[in-house]
Structure formats: structure tokens, C-alpha cells
Scaffold this motif. Structure first.
Motif, PDB file in Angstrom:
ATOM      1  N   SER A  92       0.820  -1.213   0.000  1.00  0.00           N
ATOM      2  CA  SER A  92       0.000   0.000   0.000  1.00  0.00           C
ATOM      3  C   SER A  92       0.853   1.261   0.000  1.00  0.00           C
ATOM      4  N   VAL A  93       1.902   1.261   0.802  1.00  0.00           N
ATOM      5  CA  VAL A  93       2.778   2.442   0.855  1.00  0.00           C
ATOM      6  C   VAL A  93       3.506   2.628  -0.477  1.00  0.00           C
ATOM      7  N   VAL A  94       3.936   1.545  -1.096  1.00  0.00           N
ATOM      8  CA  VAL A  94       4.605   1.651  -2.403  1.00  0.00           C
ATOM      9  C   VAL A  94       3.631   2.156  -3.463  1.00  0.00           C
ATOM     10  N   LEU A  95       2.394   1.688  -3.416  1.00  0.00           N
ATOM     11  CA  LEU A  95       1.393   2.203  -4.363  1.00  0.00           C
ATOM     12  C   LEU A  95       1.180   3.700  -4.184  1.00  0.00           C
ATOM     13  N   MET A  96       1.106   4.142  -2.943  1.00  0.00           N
ATOM     14  CA  MET A  96       0.921   5.571  -2.710  1.00  0.00           C
ATOM     15  C   MET A  96       2.166   6.370  -3.067  1.00  0.00           C
ATOM     16  N   LEU A  97       3.323   5.744  -3.015  1.00  0.00           N
ATOM     17  CA  LEU A  97       4.540   6.409  -3.483  1.00  0.00           C
ATOM     18  C   LEU A  97       4.472   6.652  -4.990  1.00  0.00           C
ATOM     19  N   VAL A  98       3.895   5.719  -5.723  1.00  0.00           N
ATOM     20  CA  VAL A  98       3.665   5.917  -7.162  1.00  0.00           C
ATOM     21  C   VAL A  98       2.737   7.113  -7.367  1.00  0.00           C
ATOM     22  N   GLY A  99       1.746   7.263  -6.501  1.00  0.00           N
ATOM     23  CA  GLY A  99       0.854   8.426  -6.573  1.00  0.00           C
ATOM     24  C   GLY A  99       1.555   9.732  -6.287  1.00  0.00           C
ATOM     25  N   CYS A 100       2.614   9.677  -5.493  1.00  0.00           N
ATOM     26  CA  CYS A 100       3.394  10.900  -5.257  1.00  0.00           C
ATOM     27  C   CYS A 100       4.219  11.272  -6.483  1.00  0.00           C
ATOM     28  N   VAL A 101       4.699  10.263  -7.191  1.00  0.00           N
ATOM     29  CA  VAL A 101       5.517  10.513  -8.374  1.00  0.00           C
ATOM     30  C   VAL A 101       4.649  11.022  -9.523  1.00  0.00           C
ATOM     31  N   ILE A 102       3.514  10.381  -9.751  1.00  0.00           N
ATOM     32  CA  ILE A 102       2.583  10.788 -10.806  1.00  0.00           C
ATOM     33  C   ILE A 102       1.398  11.471 -10.128  1.00  0.00           C
ATOM     34  N   GLN A 103       1.369  12.781 -10.139  1.00  0.00           N
ATOM     35  CA  GLN A 103       0.416  13.552  -9.360  1.00  0.00           C
ATOM     36  C   GLN A 103      -1.042  13.315  -9.759  1.00  0.00           C
ATOM     37  N   SER A 104      -1.299  12.935 -10.979  1.00  0.00           N
ATOM     38  CA  SER A 104      -2.687  12.757 -11.413  1.00  0.00           C
ATOM     39  C   SER A 104      -3.296  11.449 -10.901  1.00  0.00           C
ATOM     40  N   LEU A 105      -2.509  10.596 -10.271  1.00  0.00           N
ATOM     41  CA  LEU A 105      -2.997   9.311  -9.768  1.00  0.00           C
ATOM     42  C   LEU A 105      -3.238   9.309  -8.256  1.00  0.00           C
ATOM     43  N   ASP A 106      -3.378  10.473  -7.652  1.00  0.00           N
ATOM     44  CA  ASP A 106      -3.520  10.547  -6.200  1.00  0.00           C
ATOM     45  C   ASP A 106      -4.688   9.716  -5.684  1.00  0.00           C
ATOM     46  N   LEU A 107      -5.864   9.981  -6.182  1.00  0.00           N
ATOM     47  CA  LEU A 107      -7.055   9.289  -5.703  1.00  0.00           C
ATOM     48  C   LEU A 107      -7.075   7.837  -6.145  1.00  0.00           C
ATOM     49  N   THR A 108      -6.578   7.575  -7.341  1.00  0.00           N
ATOM     50  CA  THR A 108      -6.577   6.212  -7.868  1.00  0.00           C
ATOM     51  C   THR A 108      -5.722   5.275  -7.020  1.00  0.00           C
ATOM     52  N   VAL A 109      -4.532   5.707  -6.659  1.00  0.00           N
ATOM     53  CA  VAL A 109      -3.667   4.835  -5.869  1.00  0.00           C
ATOM     54  C   VAL A 109      -4.160   4.709  -4.430  1.00  0.00           C
ATOM     55  N   VAL A 123       4.328   9.408   7.353  1.00  0.00           N
ATOM     56  CA  VAL A 123       5.728   9.584   7.745  1.00  0.00           C
ATOM     57  C   VAL A 123       6.672   9.483   6.544  1.00  0.00           C
ATOM     58  N   LEU A 124       6.427   8.530   5.652  1.00  0.00           N
ATOM     59  CA  LEU A 124       7.399   8.216   4.609  1.00  0.00           C
ATOM     60  C   LEU A 124       7.186   8.941   3.276  1.00  0.00           C
ATOM     61  N   LEU A 125       5.961   9.303   2.941  1.00  0.00           N
ATOM     62  CA  LEU A 125       5.705   9.864   1.613  1.00  0.00           C
ATOM     63  C   LEU A 125       6.098  11.340   1.547  1.00  0.00           C
ATOM     64  N   PRO A 126       6.691  11.756   0.439  1.00  0.00           N
ATOM     65  CA  PRO A 126       7.062  13.163   0.308  1.00  0.00           C
ATOM     66  C   PRO A 126       5.856  14.074   0.096  1.00  0.00           C
ATOM     67  N   ALA A 127       4.861  13.615  -0.648  1.00  0.00           N
ATOM     68  CA  ALA A 127       3.622  14.376  -0.829  1.00  0.00           C
ATOM     69  C   ALA A 127       2.537  13.719   0.011  1.00  0.00           C
ATOM     70  N   LYS A 128       1.815  14.499   0.769  1.00  0.00           N
ATOM     71  CA  LYS A 128       0.850  13.934   1.713  1.00  0.00           C
ATOM     72  C   LYS A 128      -0.542  13.749   1.118  1.00  0.00           C
ATOM     73  N   THR A 129      -0.768  14.163  -0.112  1.00  0.00           N
ATOM     74  CA  THR A 129      -2.088  14.073  -0.712  1.00  0.00           C
ATOM     75  C   THR A 129      -2.577  12.633  -0.863  1.00  0.00           C
ATOM     76  N   PRO A 130      -1.790  11.685  -1.398  1.00  0.00           N
ATOM     77  CA  PRO A 130      -2.291  10.308  -1.452  1.00  0.00           C
ATOM     78  C   PRO A 130      -2.559   9.718  -0.071  1.00  0.00           C
ATOM     79  N   ALA A 131      -1.751  10.079   0.895  1.00  0.00           N
ATOM     80  CA  ALA A 131      -1.970   9.581   2.254  1.00  0.00           C
ATOM     81  C   ALA A 131      -3.272  10.133   2.830  1.00  0.00           C
ATOM     82  N   LEU A 132      -3.546  11.393   2.553  1.00  0.00           N
ATOM     83  CA  LEU A 132      -4.785  11.992   3.032  1.00  0.00           C
ATOM     84  C   LEU A 132      -5.998  11.351   2.376  1.00  0.00           C
ATOM     85  N   PHE A 133      -5.925  11.102   1.078  1.00  0.00           N
ATOM     86  CA  PHE A 133      -7.015  10.413   0.390  1.00  0.00           C
ATOM     87  C   PHE A 133      -7.199   9.002   0.933  1.00  0.00           C
ATOM     88  N   TYR A 134      -6.109   8.339   1.247  1.00  0.00           N
ATOM     89  CA  TYR A 134      -6.191   6.986   1.808  1.00  0.00           C
ATOM     90  C   TYR A 134      -6.869   7.006   3.171  1.00  0.00           C
TER      91      TYR A 134
END
Length: 91
Positions: free
Chosen positions: A18-35, A68-79
Motif C-alpha cells: 500500500s505504501v509503495v502504491l501511494m509512493l507511485v501516486g506521489c511521483v505521478i500527481q494525477s494518480l492521487d485518488l486512484t492509488v 511519515v514516509l511519503l514526500p507528498a501527503k495528498t495520497p496519504a490523506l485520500f487513503y
């Protein structure tokens, strides 16, 4: 005892996935909600296979680690708000 260790190890792998998937969402900003929803699928599998208590533990651990680990907090907030809690509430 072995069953609890097996459950814990599988759920820790789900947490890492799950954390790795959300890291992908940090890299590709348009996938925040999807991941976030894709990471929530691991919680859905945990509810089905191991029960609500283990799924809540997975949700809590993934939420803390993602903040704690993700650089962008948006995917974590959506999660936390949508993707991770929905399978638990739905069950």
C-alpha cells in the motif's frame, strides 16, 4: 501461534504494498485518488480473509507509515479519508 505470525507477516506485506502504491501516486500527481483506492483494496482483502480487527490494524499502520514516509501527503490523506476506511465501514 503460527497462525498469528502468518497473519501478521501477510498484513505487513499488504502494508508495504500500500505504501509503495501511494509512493507511485506521489511521483505521478494525477494518480492521487486512484492509488489511494488501489491501496484500499489491500484492506478489503484483509477484511475478507482475516476479519475486521486485523484490517483496522492494517489501516492504522498504513496510515501512519504513509504520512511519515511519503514526500507528498495528498495520497496519504485520500487513503485516510476515503480509500482505506471504506472497506472497513462497508464490511
Amino acid at each position: 501461534m503460527k497462525q498469528k505470525i502468518l497473519k501478521l507477516s501477510v498484513l505487513s506485506l499488504f502494508c508495504a504494498l500500500s505504501v509503495v502504491l501511494m509512493l507511485v501516486g506521489c511521483v505521478i500527481q494525477s494518480l492521487d485518488l486512484t492509488v489511494a483506492v488501489a491501496a484500499g483494496l489491500t484492506v478489503a482483502v484483509a477484511v475478507i480473509e482475516y476479519g475486521t480487527g486485523w484490517a483496522v490494524m492494517l489501516y492504522a499502520a498504513t496510515s501512519v507509515l504513509s504520512f511519515v514516509l511519503l514526500p507528498a501527503k495528498t495520497p496519504a490523506l485520500f487513503y485516510v479519508l476515503i480509500g482505506g476506511i471504506y472497506p472497513i465501514i462497508k464490511a
